[in-house]
Design a protein around this motif. Structure first.
Motif, PDB file in Angstrom:
ATOM      1  N   GLY A  21      -9.016  -0.946  -4.219  1.00 46.79           N
ATOM      2  CA  GLY A  21      -8.941   0.140  -3.263  1.00 46.79           C
ATOM      3  C   GLY A  21     -10.221   0.915  -3.036  1.00 46.79           C
ATOM      4  O   GLY A  21     -10.514   1.296  -1.911  1.00 46.79           O
ATOM      5  N   TRP A  38      -9.161   4.082   6.060  1.00 46.66           N
ATOM      6  CA  TRP A  38      -8.632   2.780   5.685  1.00 46.66           C
ATOM      7  C   TRP A  38      -8.831   1.759   6.799  1.00 46.66           C
ATOM      8  O   TRP A  38      -8.636   2.066   7.979  1.00 46.66           O
ATOM      9  CB  TRP A  38      -7.136   2.904   5.383  1.00 46.66           C
ATOM     10  CG  TRP A  38      -6.792   4.162   4.648  1.00 46.66           C
ATOM     11  CD1 TRP A  38      -7.315   4.564   3.443  1.00 46.66           C
ATOM     12  CD2 TRP A  38      -5.916   5.197   5.066  1.00 46.66           C
ATOM     13  NE1 TRP A  38      -6.781   5.778   3.083  1.00 46.66           N
ATOM     14  CE2 TRP A  38      -5.921   6.196   4.061  1.00 46.66           C
ATOM     15  CE3 TRP A  38      -5.095   5.386   6.177  1.00 46.66           C
ATOM     16  CZ2 TRP A  38      -5.164   7.351   4.153  1.00 46.66           C
ATOM     17  CZ3 TRP A  38      -4.333   6.536   6.258  1.00 46.66           C
ATOM     18  CH2 TRP A  38      -4.373   7.507   5.256  1.00 46.66           C
ATOM     19  N   PHE A  83     -10.416   3.583   0.173  1.00 44.14           N
ATOM     20  CA  PHE A  83      -9.129   4.264   0.102  1.00 44.14           C
ATOM     21  C   PHE A  83      -9.205   5.584  -0.667  1.00 44.14           C
ATOM     22  O   PHE A  83      -8.291   6.401  -0.565  1.00 44.14           O
ATOM     23  CB  PHE A  83      -8.070   3.343  -0.513  1.00 44.14           C
ATOM     24  CG  PHE A  83      -7.472   2.392   0.488  1.00 44.14           C
ATOM     25  CD1 PHE A  83      -6.271   2.677   1.109  1.00 44.14           C
ATOM     26  CD2 PHE A  83      -8.136   1.228   0.835  1.00 44.14           C
ATOM     27  CE1 PHE A  83      -5.733   1.822   2.048  1.00 44.14           C
ATOM     28  CE2 PHE A  83      -7.609   0.356   1.778  1.00 44.14           C
ATOM     29  CZ  PHE A  83      -6.402   0.654   2.387  1.00 44.14           C
ATOM     30  N   LEU A 108      -5.133   9.635  -1.469  1.00 39.31           N
ATOM     31  CA  LEU A 108      -5.995   8.792  -0.650  1.00 39.31           C
ATOM     32  C   LEU A 108      -6.914   9.627   0.231  1.00 39.31           C
ATOM     33  O   LEU A 108      -6.633  10.767   0.558  1.00 39.31           O
ATOM     34  CB  LEU A 108      -5.142   7.877   0.225  1.00 39.31           C
ATOM     35  CG  LEU A 108      -4.243   6.877  -0.511  1.00 39.31           C
ATOM     36  CD1 LEU A 108      -3.409   6.084   0.483  1.00 39.31           C
ATOM     37  CD2 LEU A 108      -5.057   5.945  -1.404  1.00 39.31           C
ATOM     38  N   TYR A 127      -3.980   0.037  -8.192  1.00 38.07           N
ATOM     39  CA  TYR A 127      -4.061   0.935  -7.027  1.00 38.07           C
ATOM     40  C   TYR A 127      -2.913   1.939  -7.069  1.00 38.07           C
ATOM     41  O   TYR A 127      -3.115   3.154  -6.963  1.00 38.07           O
ATOM     42  CB  TYR A 127      -4.010   0.079  -5.753  1.00 38.07           C
ATOM     43  CG  TYR A 127      -3.525   0.782  -4.510  1.00 38.07           C
ATOM     44  CD1 TYR A 127      -4.406   1.424  -3.655  1.00 38.07           C
ATOM     45  CD2 TYR A 127      -2.163   0.770  -4.172  1.00 38.07           C
ATOM     46  CE1 TYR A 127      -3.957   2.061  -2.493  1.00 38.07           C
ATOM     47  CE2 TYR A 127      -1.705   1.396  -3.031  1.00 38.07           C
ATOM     48  CZ  TYR A 127      -2.596   2.043  -2.188  1.00 38.07           C
ATOM     49  OH  TYR A 127      -2.142   2.670  -1.059  1.00 38.07           O
ATOM     50  N   THR A 157      -3.314  -1.190   7.071  1.00 39.33           N
ATOM     51  CA  THR A 157      -2.458  -0.015   7.008  1.00 39.33           C
ATOM     52  C   THR A 157      -1.080  -0.270   7.609  1.00 39.33           C
ATOM     53  O   THR A 157      -0.935  -0.987   8.595  1.00 39.33           O
ATOM     54  CB  THR A 157      -3.108   1.173   7.729  1.00 39.33           C
ATOM     55  OG1 THR A 157      -3.408   0.791   9.072  1.00 39.33           O
ATOM     56  CG2 THR A 157      -4.376   1.588   7.032  1.00 39.33           C
ATOM     57  N   LEU A 162       0.821  -1.210   0.000  1.00 39.73           N
ATOM     58  CA  LEU A 162       0.000   0.000   0.000  1.00 39.73           C
ATOM     59  C   LEU A 162       0.856   1.263   0.000  1.00 39.73           C
ATOM     60  O   LEU A 162       0.544   2.241  -0.677  1.00 39.73           O
ATOM     61  CB  LEU A 162      -0.915   0.004   1.223  1.00 39.73           C
ATOM     62  CG  LEU A 162      -2.054  -1.018   1.222  1.00 39.73           C
ATOM     63  CD1 LEU A 162      -2.716  -1.064   2.587  1.00 39.73           C
ATOM     64  CD2 LEU A 162      -3.083  -0.694   0.151  1.00 39.73           C
TER      65      LEU A 162
END
Length: 418
Positions: free
Chosen positions: A260, A221, A265, A216, A206, A226, A166
């Motif tokens: 996402g 999230w 996100f 974002l 993503y 995360t 991520l």
């Protein structure tokens, strides 16, 4: 006789499996076949220095750092007279089995003369730099340098914490663009990164959306996804780091099954900041990234012209993965990582090769003739095939480049900026 047959089988040496990635079906659309260039390929390694080691950092503030080594398979037009053909050794989804893939690229060949646009290719979680080698080879044969990235902590043989993917995915993409743009030697001499394309699948999609400008949504999230230290805030709307990786050289983005939006996100605020021409590719039954969520991305990227190509009935593996290697056929879970329950993979690959060729030619080479391949009746089955002496009549509305009866179960939508 049964015992004799068994003895003969045991005495026969194992034959290497054939796993071609370069097959073009007879019913493939017009722009799918390979181009005029023989393809060369080289493996390169670039190092992102002194970055946060997400896997070994903790919420307690122990943020360790390391040098992040990134392996890239670079495909390119090869010098005239190069003999086509070569192999790749790639790990499969289980992270243990290796398969030999056969393609058209010649290992370490001298590059062709000239200058060629750059296209980056970014796999899913997990994946590797060979998962979309079919597309990388195909584009290189048409006059592109394609750099297919192995993302650390995200490959079949190196699966780390999801938070690393991520945080690092768009930054890896940005870094590799910089490295390819400053590459020296004979290969660096043919790379034109001034108008770069990006193809990302799943988590690659993503990253591609973030790299294209989609900051974002702050704090939305799921905690289990995360990374520590609130690192993702560096990629939020308006963040300094997001601004740092923004790159005017990025001129076209293809996001295949982008993940996402289904996990909150992004909001429309972030997605609307994308101003790069965008093509989204998805299966209508995608249950990983969520087809409805992908359609939301299509709706909310209001700052750019965007297209949505839908494979009706396909799941998350629509278009991107190469055909399942023979070594994957013994394990349903491994096989299922590459295959689709409805669609033939080679057909999906060929359709993707066709549309990505048109899209990149239009936006990276300014080939305006390719625009008509993207100006289509929305539902392929609604098109009328009406040709006379090889030329379309006024009633012809069939998808351009598709042989008669071959544009089936596909949908292509376009939205202009608002």
């Amino acid at each position: 006789m049964k015992h004799v047959a068994l003895a003969l089988m045991l005495a026969t040496p194992a034959v290497a499996q054939e796993n071609p990635i370069d097959r073009i079906r007879p019913d493939a659309p017009e722009l799918a076949p390979y181009g005029e260039h023989t393809v060369g390929v080289r493996t390169m390694t670039f190092t992102r220095p002194d970055v946060v080691d997400v896997v070994n950092s903790t919420e307690e503030g122990n943020m360790t750092r390391y040098d992040r080594e990134i392996t890239v398979e670079v495909f390119y037009p090869a010098a005239e007279g190069t003999e086509a053909g070569g192999t790749y050794t790639a790990y499969l989804r289980d992270g243990e089995t290796q398969a030999t893939l056969t393609g058209r690229a010649a290992r370490d060949a001298a590059p062709a003369e000239g200058s060629f646009p750059l296209v980056l290719i970014s796999h899913g979680y997990p994946g590797n730099r060979f998962l979309m080698a079919h597309l990388a080879e195909n584009l290189a044969s048409k006059g592109y340098v394609t750099a297919s990235i192995d993302h650390p902590d995200s490959t079949y043989s190196d699966i780390g914490a999801f938070g690393s993917t991520l945080y690092n995915r768009p930054q890896d993409q940005s870094f590799v663009l910089d490295q390819m743009a400053s590459l020296g030697g004979d290969l660096g001499g043919i790379v034109d990164a001034s108008r770069t394309g990006l193809v990302g699948y799943s988590m690659g999609g993503y990253g591609a959306l973030i790299f294209s400008g989609a900051g974002l949504e702050e704090g939305g999230w799921p905690e289990r996804y995360t990374p520590p230290g609130n690192l993702l805030s560096e990629l939020r709307v308006g963040a300094d780091r997001l601004a740092e990786i923004h790159d005017d050289r990025l001129a076209a983005t293809v996001a295949i099954g982008p993940w996402g939006r289904n996990r909150g996100f992004w909001s429309q605020e972030g997605l609307s900041n994308i101003d790069v021409p965008l093509m989204i590719v998805a299966g209508s039954q995608d249950d990983v990234s969520g087809y409805d969520a992908i359609r939301t991305i299509f709706d909310e990227t209001t700052g750019t012209t965007r297209h949505l190509l839908t494979y009706q009935g396909a799941n998350h593996n629509a278009a991107a993965p190469m055909p399942a290697p023979q070594e994957a056929w013994g394990d349903p879970a491994v096989f299922g990582h590459y295959a689709d329950a409805v669609w033939d993979t080679t057909r999906m690959n060929n359709i993707l090769q066709h549309f990505v060729t048109a899209f990149m030619d239009l936006h990276l080479k300014d080939d305006q003739s390719k625009a008509e391949y993207l100006d289509l009746v929305e539902t392929a089955d609604d098109g009328t095939y009406a040709m006379e002496d090889g030329q379309p009549t006024e009633d012809h509305t069939y998808w351009k480049g598709f042989p008669e009866r071959s544009a089936k179960a596909l949908r292509f939508e376009t939205k202009e900026p608002q």
